[in-house]
Write a protein that holds these residues in place. Sequence first.
Motif, mmCIF file in Angstrom:
data_model
loop_
_atom_site.group_PDB
_atom_site.id
_atom_site.type_symbol
_atom_site.label_atom_id
_atom_site.label_comp_id
_atom_site.label_asym_id
_atom_site.label_seq_id
_atom_site.Cartn_x
_atom_site.Cartn_y
_atom_site.Cartn_z
ATOM 1 N N LYS A 225 0.826 -1.211 0.000
ATOM 2 C CA LYS A 225 0.000 0.000 0.000
ATOM 3 C C LYS A 225 0.853 1.250 0.000
ATOM 4 C CE LYS A 225 -4.213 -1.794 2.184
ATOM 5 N NZ LYS A 225 -5.058 -1.792 3.412
ATOM 6 N N ILE A 226 1.922 1.269 0.784
ATOM 7 C CA ILE A 226 2.760 2.464 0.832
ATOM 8 C C ILE A 226 3.539 2.639 -0.475
ATOM 9 C CG2 ILE A 226 4.831 1.447 1.885
ATOM 10 C CD1 ILE A 226 3.308 4.807 2.884
ATOM 11 N N ILE A 227 3.952 1.536 -1.081
ATOM 12 C CA ILE A 227 4.652 1.612 -2.370
ATOM 13 C C ILE A 227 3.723 2.168 -3.448
ATOM 14 C CG2 ILE A 227 5.670 0.245 -4.242
ATOM 15 C CD1 ILE A 227 7.576 0.513 -1.968
ATOM 16 N N ARG A 228 2.494 1.655 -3.497
ATOM 17 C CA ARG A 228 1.528 2.138 -4.499
ATOM 18 C C ARG A 228 1.154 3.594 -4.242
ATOM 19 N NH1 ARG A 228 -0.860 -3.085 -3.766
ATOM 20 N NH2 ARG A 228 -2.422 -2.169 -2.369
ATOM 21 N N ALA A 229 1.050 3.974 -2.967
ATOM 22 C CA ALA A 229 0.675 5.349 -2.640
ATOM 23 C C ALA A 229 1.728 6.343 -3.114
ATOM 24 C CB ALA A 229 0.466 5.478 -1.133
ATOM 25 N N ILE A 230 2.984 6.025 -2.885
ATOM 26 C CA ILE A 230 4.068 6.946 -3.237
ATOM 27 C C ILE A 230 4.424 6.854 -4.718
ATOM 28 C CG2 ILE A 230 6.515 7.455 -2.831
ATOM 29 C CD1 ILE A 230 6.021 6.636 0.100
ATOM 30 N N GLY A 231 4.419 5.631 -5.254
ATOM 31 C CA GLY A 231 4.764 5.445 -6.657
ATOM 32 C C GLY A 231 6.257 5.583 -6.891
ATOM 33 N N HIS A 232 6.699 5.275 -8.105
ATOM 34 C CA HIS A 232 8.133 5.337 -8.395
ATOM 35 C C HIS A 232 8.516 6.504 -9.288
ATOM 36 C CE1 HIS A 232 7.337 3.523 -12.375
ATOM 37 N NE2 HIS A 232 6.508 2.725 -11.742
ATOM 38 N N GLN A 233 7.537 7.360 -9.654
ATOM 39 C CA GLN A 233 7.883 8.536 -10.447
ATOM 40 C C GLN A 233 8.589 9.590 -9.594
ATOM 41 O OE1 GLN A 233 4.853 7.057 -10.917
ATOM 42 N NE2 GLN A 233 5.273 6.274 -12.975
ATOM 43 N N LEU A 234 8.073 9.816 -8.374
ATOM 44 C CA LEU A 234 8.665 10.828 -7.506
ATOM 45 C C LEU A 234 9.819 10.278 -6.675
ATOM 46 C CD1 LEU A 234 5.541 12.745 -6.133
ATOM 47 C CD2 LEU A 234 7.112 13.448 -7.938
ATOM 48 N N SER A 235 9.796 8.986 -6.397
ATOM 49 C CA SER A 235 10.869 8.363 -5.614
ATOM 50 C C SER A 235 11.222 7.033 -6.264
ATOM 51 C CB SER A 235 10.407 8.146 -4.163
ATOM 52 O OG SER A 235 11.416 7.547 -3.393
ATOM 53 N N ASN A 236 12.244 7.049 -7.134
ATOM 54 C CA ASN A 236 12.555 5.818 -7.872
ATOM 55 C C ASN A 236 13.400 4.839 -7.080
ATOM 56 O OD1 ASN A 236 15.102 7.037 -8.050
ATOM 57 N ND2 ASN A 236 14.755 7.764 -10.139
ATOM 58 N N LEU A 237 13.898 5.281 -5.891
ATOM 59 C CA LEU A 237 14.658 4.386 -5.022
ATOM 60 C C LEU A 237 14.045 4.377 -3.627
ATOM 61 C CD1 LEU A 237 18.365 5.303 -5.909
ATOM 62 C CD2 LEU A 237 17.103 3.279 -6.662
ATOM 63 N N VAL A 238 14.153 3.245 -2.952
ATOM 64 C CA VAL A 238 13.706 3.130 -1.574
ATOM 65 C C VAL A 238 14.819 2.483 -0.754
ATOM 66 C CG1 VAL A 238 12.510 0.963 -2.139
ATOM 67 C CG2 VAL A 238 11.973 2.149 -0.006
ATOM 68 N N THR A 239 15.058 3.021 0.428
ATOM 69 C CA THR A 239 16.043 2.456 1.345
ATOM 70 C C THR A 239 15.327 1.581 2.367
ATOM 71 O OG1 THR A 239 17.541 4.341 1.102
ATOM 72 C CG2 THR A 239 17.830 2.961 3.046
ATOM 73 N N ILE A 240 15.761 0.330 2.475
ATOM 74 C CA ILE A 240 15.197 -0.626 3.423
ATOM 75 C C ILE A 240 16.224 -0.875 4.518
ATOM 76 C CG2 ILE A 240 14.293 -2.970 3.725
ATOM 77 C CD1 ILE A 240 13.754 -3.011 0.688
ATOM 78 N N GLU A 241 15.819 -0.741 5.770
ATOM 79 C CA GLU A 241 16.689 -1.062 6.899
ATOM 80 C C GLU A 241 15.923 -1.951 7.871
ATOM 81 O OE1 GLU A 241 19.890 2.239 7.806
ATOM 82 O OE2 GLU A 241 17.885 3.118 7.837
ATOM 83 N N TYR A 242 16.602 -2.960 8.396
ATOM 84 C CA TYR A 242 15.943 -3.879 9.324
ATOM 85 C C TYR A 242 16.987 -4.702 10.067
ATOM 86 C CZ TYR A 242 16.878 -8.082 6.534
ATOM 87 O OH TYR A 242 17.495 -9.123 5.892
ATOM 88 N N SER A 243 16.542 -5.400 11.098
ATOM 89 C CA SER A 243 17.343 -6.374 11.836
ATOM 90 C C SER A 243 16.452 -7.578 12.102
ATOM 91 C CB SER A 243 17.838 -5.794 13.169
ATOM 92 O OG SER A 243 18.627 -4.640 12.968
ATOM 93 N N SER A 244 17.036 -8.682 12.505
ATOM 94 C CA SER A 244 16.256 -9.891 12.742
ATOM 95 C C SER A 244 15.157 -9.646 13.771
ATOM 96 C CB SER A 244 17.168 -11.023 13.243
ATOM 97 O OG SER A 244 18.068 -11.416 12.217
ATOM 98 N N ASN A 245 13.920 -9.954 13.345
ATOM 99 C CA ASN A 245 12.748 -9.858 14.227
ATOM 100 C C ASN A 245 12.577 -8.483 14.862
ATOM 101 O OD1 ASN A 245 12.123 -12.653 13.769
ATOM 102 N ND2 ASN A 245 13.739 -13.183 15.233
ATOM 103 N N LYS A 246 12.984 -7.448 14.104
ATOM 104 C CA LYS A 246 12.829 -6.064 14.545
ATOM 105 C C LYS A 246 12.029 -5.300 13.484
ATOM 106 C CE LYS A 246 15.607 -6.384 18.176
ATOM 107 N NZ LYS A 246 15.240 -6.084 19.565
#
Length: 270
Positions: A225-246
């Motif tokens: 839902k958040i990807i579709r809402a923002i789209g890739h025209q205005l933001s063609n890259l996304v930064t993903i950060e995470y840790s195990s079970n966080k």
Amino acid sequence: MSSKSISELEFYTITKNSEIWKSVSSAIMTIIDEALFDAGPEGITFRSMDPSHIALIDINWPSSAFEQYHCSSTIKFGVRIDEFSKIIKRANSNDSIEIGIKDNSSLNVKTSGSGYLRNYKMKLIESTGSSSPLPQMTFNSKIVIGTAALDKILNDVGVVSEKITIDTSNSVSNNKTAIFSGDSDRGEVKVTMDANDDKSNVESLQEINVKENSKSAYNIDFISKIIRAIGHQLSNLVTIEYSSNKPLRLEFLLTSMVRIQFYLAPRIQD
């Protein structure tokens, strides 16, 4: 609008096109019905958590990102975000958007372009909600990927699963590979992406950095839902950060100035 008229308003902005407002309002709509914005001389901020306390959105829209911006003191204003979004979506992509508040009673929205002018007045609402604190945490894995590529991965995994597991490992990937997988009683799926040396290809995996092996599962629907809402025209890259079970953190930069952060709690592994 004259300088005198603007100075009489508590809040006044102009954006040269409607797409950022469309993305911002659509992103907020993915988790909440009523939006309480904070505005001040430095710009607009918004932060809220969904009712189930699974997802949080944080938006920072600096004054320098507007064509014109006026807000001499700190104010809060609330809107029913679905109604606001309907108004904004009536505008064409290249229409300018003027938004003003006077006496903190109503939101005036004007869209104009190609000789066509719309004037709307929305009643502001009083929100009883308070701003959620921004999670203070460090992450063990970071992935920078094309927004369109992430959307494709979510759709591929979503064929058989309601959750997506992200797996990054120094021992396996040598900091070059990310694995996205899902499973259910219908079957299993695994998508493997290697970092691309050609950084001009924004649909690829651009960067991966693993401080510590990480593996965690998240709800696909929230991320989609958040990807579709923002789209890739205005933001063609996304930064993903995470840790195990966080919690997962996604960061989007709209036109390199408007920052949207999205936090999502992990799914408990079966």
